[in-house]
Design a protein around this motif. Structure first.
Motif, short mmCIF file in Angstrom:
data_model
loop_
_atom_site.label_atom_id
_atom_site.label_comp_id
_atom_site.label_asym_id
_atom_site.label_seq_id
_atom_site.Cartn_x
_atom_site.Cartn_y
_atom_site.Cartn_z
N SER A 43 17.95 -29.93 48.16
CA SER A 43 16.78 -29.11 47.82
C SER A 43 15.62 -29.99 47.37
CB SER A 43 17.11 -28.11 46.72
OG SER A 43 18.03 -27.17 47.18
N ASP A 158 16.02 -23.54 53.00
CA ASP A 158 16.94 -24.02 51.96
C ASP A 158 18.04 -23.00 51.69
OD1 ASP A 158 18.24 -25.29 49.93
OD2 ASP A 158 16.49 -25.51 48.63
N GLU A 159 19.20 -23.18 52.30
CA GLU A 159 20.36 -22.29 52.15
C GLU A 159 19.96 -20.82 52.32
OE1 GLU A 159 23.60 -23.41 50.31
OE2 GLU A 159 22.96 -25.35 49.53
MG MG Z 1 19.99 -26.83 46.68
#
Ligand code: MG
Ligand code: ADP
Length: 329
Positions: A43, A158-159
């Protein structure tokens, strides 16, 4: 020609380095996944590229332009997070149009672009709904539409699927990949899920403790892990200490050995060197626990028929292709 180039990127918080030397290039239209365990810096790397957090040293070039001095809104980058972060008091349409207002796109053109992008994520009939009237998967598609509507040069995810249930997750990952290919959009996707990385990506960057330890396509990462970490993270490898590997193979092995569970063949044999100690049914695969020469192994066998299910205690012979053995550091 690379479209994204990251050189010697460094980021630390106080005395603690998140990463101290990240280097990679990405081609235009490529879908690259950053795969790694929680806390390895995925991240932070995305946030540095988006400009949401500063870097301590290094360059981030997008189409030849250094992004580091630019404010986030000047970078033409779209970003989607795990938490959709939609405005609860705005409709789907208003949420998506918001980014265009910031870019001062005139009204009529904005309406057209919002309609186009809602169609792309298959939400054109949901334009008037509010976020609380939609499922998690639908909200995430709104977040995706919102990031696409500004026509970014680079998309960062991001995810985005981590909060969704398994069935929706599978559907949405296909949809994201399809849209990405349709638009030819250069994309960096972050996940800790090996299956997501293997199925979606042109290339995978495997990260551990702030470093990219291996990069390559799914096949390379799956079949040729560079070290014990890579073997442990992708492919459910059996990882054997050198003494165990030597005993199993009956010859000296001087490093750790990685063997994929599906690279070991089983044949029932009363005088076999191995014994089944347990199994679990994974659906199309039966995962056996086997002991041979005191070494515990996991072996995956395709579940073709009920006759393939060997009982616990059954003696078997193991067939291991020498070409499937990976010595790892
Ligand atoms: Mg992360
Ligand atoms: P990942 O996304 O791979 O789970 P992160 O990039 O979120 O990892 O975090 C990497 C490391 O940086 C972690 O050890 C985390 O604690 C640390 N970190 C992240 N953000 C901050 C921050 N704002 N301040 C201090 N440490 C941080």
């Amino acid at each position: 020609m690379s479209f994204v180039t990251v050189r010697n990127l460094q980021k630390h918080y106080g005395d603690t380095a998140v990463f101290s030397d990240i280097d990679f290039t990405i081609a235009k239209g490529e879908f690259v996944t950053l795969l790694g365990p929680s806390g390895c810096g995925k991240s932070t790397l995305l946030r540095c590229i988006a400009g949401l957090t500063g870097v301590n040293a290094g360059q981030i070039l997008l189409d030849g332009q250094d992004l580091v001095p630019l404010a986030p809104q000047k970078r033409d980058i779209g970003m989607v997070f795990q938490s959709y972060a939609l405005f609860p008091n705005m409709t789907v349409e208003q949420n998506v149009a918001f980014g265009l207002r910031m870019h001062k796109v005139p009204g009529e053109q904005a309406c057209e672009r919002v309609a186009q992008v809602l169609k792309l994520v298959e939400l054109d009939t949901f334009a008037g709904r509010y976020p609380h009237q939609m499922s998690g998967g639908q909200c995430q598609r709104v977040a995706l539409a919102r990031s696409l509507v500004t026509r970014p040069r680079l998309l960062l995810l991001d995810e985005p699927l981590s909060a969704l249930d398994a069935r929706i997750r599978k559907h949405l990952r296909e949809q994201i990949r399809q849209i990405q290919q349709e638009l030819g959009l250069t994309t960096i996707f972050v996940t800790h899920d090996q299956e997501e990385a293997l199925t979606m990506s042109d290339r995978i960057f495997l990260m551990n403790k702030g470093q990219i330890v291996q990069s390559g396509d799914a096949q390379a990462l799956y079949t040729a892990p560079v070290d014990a970490f890579a073997a442990g993270f992708i492919g459910n490898y059996n990882l054997l200490a050198s003494e165990d590997a030597s005993r199993l193979l009956g010859r000296p092995v001087h490093s750790r050995l990685a063997i994929r569970p599906e690279a070991i063949g089983l044949t029932p044999a009363d005088a076999g060197e191995a014994q089944i100690t347990g199994h679990s049914l994974l659906g199309n695969v039966i995962r056996y626990r086997v002991t041979a020469h005191g070494v515990a192994l996991v072996v995956d066998v395709l579940n073709r028929s009920a006759a393939d299910l060997y009982p616990d205690g059954q003696r078997v012979h193991l067939a291991i292709e020498p070409g499937e053995l990976r010595e790892v550091a």
